[in-house]
Design an enzyme around this catalytic site. Structure first.
Site, PDB file in Angstrom:
ATOM      1  N   ASP A  76       0.852  -1.189   0.000  1.00 33.05           N
ATOM      2  CA  ASP A  76       0.000   0.000   0.000  1.00 33.05           C
ATOM      3  C   ASP A  76       0.892   1.244   0.000  1.00 33.05           C
ATOM      4  OD1 ASP A  76      -1.739   2.165   0.763  1.00 33.05           O
ATOM      5  OD2 ASP A  76      -3.139   0.663   1.548  1.00 33.05           O
ATOM      6  N   THR A 146      -8.872  14.126 -12.691  1.00 34.54           N
ATOM      7  CA  THR A 146     -10.203  13.938 -13.281  1.00 34.54           C
ATOM      8  C   THR A 146     -10.726  15.255 -13.834  1.00 34.54           C
ATOM      9  OG1 THR A 146     -12.535  13.543 -12.749  1.00 34.54           O
ATOM     10  CG2 THR A 146     -11.106  14.115 -10.923  1.00 34.54           C
ATOM     11  N   SER A 181     -17.571  16.304  -5.325  1.00 39.03           N
ATOM     12  CA  SER A 181     -17.664  15.246  -4.301  1.00 39.03           C
ATOM     13  C   SER A 181     -16.350  15.253  -3.528  1.00 39.03           C
ATOM     14  CB  SER A 181     -17.870  13.867  -4.932  1.00 39.03           C
ATOM     15  OG  SER A 181     -16.654  13.402  -5.507  1.00 39.03           O
ATOM     16  N   TYR A 183     -14.433  12.821  -3.240  1.00 38.39           N
ATOM     17  CA  TYR A 183     -13.461  12.166  -4.119  1.00 38.39           C
ATOM     18  C   TYR A 183     -12.859  13.176  -5.102  1.00 38.39           C
ATOM     19  CZ  TYR A 183     -12.104  10.486  -8.655  1.00 38.39           C
ATOM     20  OH  TYR A 183     -11.451  10.357  -9.849  1.00 38.39           O
ATOM     21  N   HIS A 184     -13.716  13.880  -5.837  1.00 39.79           N
ATOM     22  CA  HIS A 184     -13.188  14.832  -6.821  1.00 39.79           C
ATOM     23  C   HIS A 184     -12.321  15.879  -6.126  1.00 39.79           C
ATOM     24  CE1 HIS A 184     -16.707  13.281  -9.207  1.00 39.79           C
ATOM     25  NE2 HIS A 184     -15.806  13.312 -10.161  1.00 39.79           N
ATOM     26  N   LYS A 187      -8.740  14.895  -5.623  1.00 39.22           N
ATOM     27  CA  LYS A 187      -7.900  15.076  -6.815  1.00 39.22           C
ATOM     28  C   LYS A 187      -7.490  16.549  -6.962  1.00 39.22           C
ATOM     29  CE  LYS A 187      -8.307  10.866  -8.883  1.00 39.22           C
ATOM     30  NZ  LYS A 187      -7.207   9.964  -9.277  1.00 39.22           N
ATOM     31  N   VAL A 256     -31.450   7.421 -15.705  1.00 43.80           N
ATOM     32  CA  VAL A 256     -30.814   8.729 -15.847  1.00 43.80           C
ATOM     33  C   VAL A 256     -31.095   9.524 -14.574  1.00 43.80           C
ATOM     34  CG1 VAL A 256     -30.951  10.914 -17.110  1.00 43.80           C
ATOM     35  CG2 VAL A 256     -30.961   8.736 -18.355  1.00 43.80           C
TER      36      VAL A 256
END
Lengths: 384, 384
Positions: A76, A146, A181, A183-184, A187, A256
């Protein structure tokens, strides 16, 4: 003749990492680093890859038969001792860094998953930066970012930087970030950290702001069943186009989220692996931090649903599009015009989205449809 | 009549936190949260506060005698269970968040300190955001950021957002960030996370991009010796003006890093405490993320050295300015013009830097000069 490099691929067991490792191992000396935590998340979430992926030892053994030698380091990268050891032993020219938690919904499950996503991703990347520095900054960092870092501004999205004119003066500045988010955001944080490390230590880095990846197979993963790539279709790790393809095959409605006007950049997995090689072969200067927008076309979610519906119906299927409550907080109608010039200037010839691609993804979905756990497709993670 | 609020002060034992808690406790119900990790860092680094700060229990007892009731919660906000418990028990209208590792050099000591700074700061702030959300987003977050988030762009620095005109379209976007240390970057990351939480959950937050704080005392800390504030003078936690004042008193040269053209925003500690109250009294709307630049004047490092030299010489001292190798990676000559309008519009009347201020800081330095550990003043932490 392609220059042979030593390329260390962090996260080489994942959806993008494995086909990239296979692709690059044809011309380059490749080693994979992975902790298999991605497989652990499947267990946590009670989901699976639609395709029956094999163990890393089986993958590497199968690749060997096709002349592809791949080294493997198990561990890791949030352990600095481990990743530094990999650098010392393998002495890479390039490190390709896929080894992050890459799902927006996963990061939004609850506080623990948000904290995990941000600390896991930041610490891993900081460790990689320090390992590069400890080995004299010779290694080029190719980092997966991203397109979601930019959000959906009301102006054109440039590749990493934008010239701003303000009160009679101007400067070329990092493009403002409005991620959607935790997550985003991780980044976004990585991008800022890497830019700083380049400036202060003289590291060279390429930040690839990748769009949504679709597709499953590449020429290399098709060589042998044991080389098969993962196919994520669940609400947490599945991305929109691959999920639609499975829904079409199962005869389920294509779900959607909201109006479906959400527009994003998309890229074929076959182009992902080529983009990585182009970045490796054309490194930036020492101390340079550069950003490429790694996608080839932009579509709205509703456009994609309509394309999948059409392709499925051409084969006699009957497909319905269903608008469901959007679990995310995002604009459902907005301006979107993002540049993607740099990688094409380096030689990328895009594989654009076509009926052929859609039917090939649906063929994979059809072949493995019995593996689908249908309960994990509908969204349960809510942003609010 | 000032509205009485319940204000929870995270990091209320620190250099800004303690005088803020004392100041606000006159009109508001105040509780402090602290883990005393700041005192632990003094032990780690072999340094101390020049002033003899007392224990939290002595501080609170002394404040009590002046009618200032302050509650105290001992613990670390990187524990969610702890900080959530504080929210439930105290039920604050506002949480003022000073509880971060706030030294750029500390974050640049080595990899472990970089990782600690970023994970400590991010996780603490994420926990505060989740605690606010868990208590129905009623609590206003007042978060200490830094002017260092902006770096030194070649255009005017606005307060948090900038209107960008690009290819015939325009948008109001987050001001691009170019931070200069892993500490400053941690504040950039926090800002992005907070902006997202406001948008998605409807939290209201004020991000105070504070300049370099100078001064030691306030009317409240002067009330009693046991209320004294800390005075940091070491290379790691000491800020430039306070360090120069001690150097002048000790007869040491004022050590300017490099050319000294580095220009930054500065603020008097007496204005810091007032700015915090103004932010508390004038909350943003639900879901609003706003940024105030919290400083009152800008100076170059060399200008400050010359002002301290002049003030010291007026009192008969002899002071030399010495340019030493810059341990940081930063522009030493650059454009700098940062806006600071919002807090003045809310009523801030700045205490500007003057001879009086300088001599009062030097008087404190003189009184406690025997406590100085002179070995800790010269820079040893190097950015490269």
């Amino acid at each position: 003749m392609v220059k042979t490099m030593k390329i260390l691929i962090l996260g080489g067991d994942g959806f993008c990492g494995w086909p990239t490792a296979l692709y690059l191992s044809h011309n380059h000396k490749v080693a994979i680093v992975d902790s298999f935590i991605r497989r652990q998340w499947d267990i946590e979430l009670g989901t699976n890859s639609l395709t029956p992926i094999t163990s890393m030892s089986d993958r590497i053994r199968a690749a060997w038969r096709y002349g592809k030698e791949i080294e493997f380091f198990y561990g890791d990268i949030t352990s600095y001792e481990f990743i530094y050891g990999c650098f010392v032993q393998f002495n890479p020219d390039v490190v390709v860094h896929f080894a992050e938690q890459r799902s927006a919904p996963y990061s939004m499950i609850d506080r623990k998953h948000a904290v995990f996503t941000q600390t896991n991703n930041l610490v891993g990347t900081l460790n990689v930066l320090y390992a590069i520095r400890a080995t004299d900054c010779k290694c080029h960092l190719v980092k997966l970012g991203t397109m979601g870092e930019y959000g959906t501004p009301n102006i054109d999205i440039e590749e990493g930087f934008i010239e701003v004119n303000h009160n009679g003066r101007k400067d070329l500045l990092p493009y403002p970030k409005q991620a959607g988010s935790f997550y985003h955001l991780s980044k976004v944080h990585d991008s800022h950290n890497i830019m700083f490390a380049c400036r202060v230590w003289g590291i060279k880095a390429t930040d690839l702001n990748q769009g949504v990846v679709y597709g499953v197979t590449t020429d290399e993963t098709n060589l042998h069943p044991e080389l098969i790539n993962r196919y994520d279709y669940d609400e947490v790790f599945g991305t929109v186009l691959n999920r639609f393809c499975l829904q079409a095959v199962l005869g389920y409605p294509l779900t959607v989220y909201g109006k479906g006007g959400q527009t994003r950049g998309f890229i074929n997995l076959r182009d992902t692996v080529r983009c990585i090689e182009l970045a490796c072969l054309n490194p930036p200067n020492n101390g340079e931090y550069r950003v490429f927008n790694q996608f080839t076309e932009q579509f709205s979610v509703l456009q994609l649903a309509e394309m999948v519906k059409q392709a499925a119906e051409d084969f006699g299927g009957e497909v319905r599009i269903e608008h469901i409550a959007n679990p995310r907080v995002e604009s459902e109608q907005h301006y979107y015009n993002a540049k993607h010039i740099m990688l094409e200037e380096l030689g990328l010839v895009p594989h654009l989205l076509s009926d052929t691609i859609l039917t090939s993804v649906m063929a994979v979905a059809m072949q493995y449809r019995d593996n689908a756990k249908t309960k994990v497709i509908a969204p349960r993670v809510n942003w609010r």
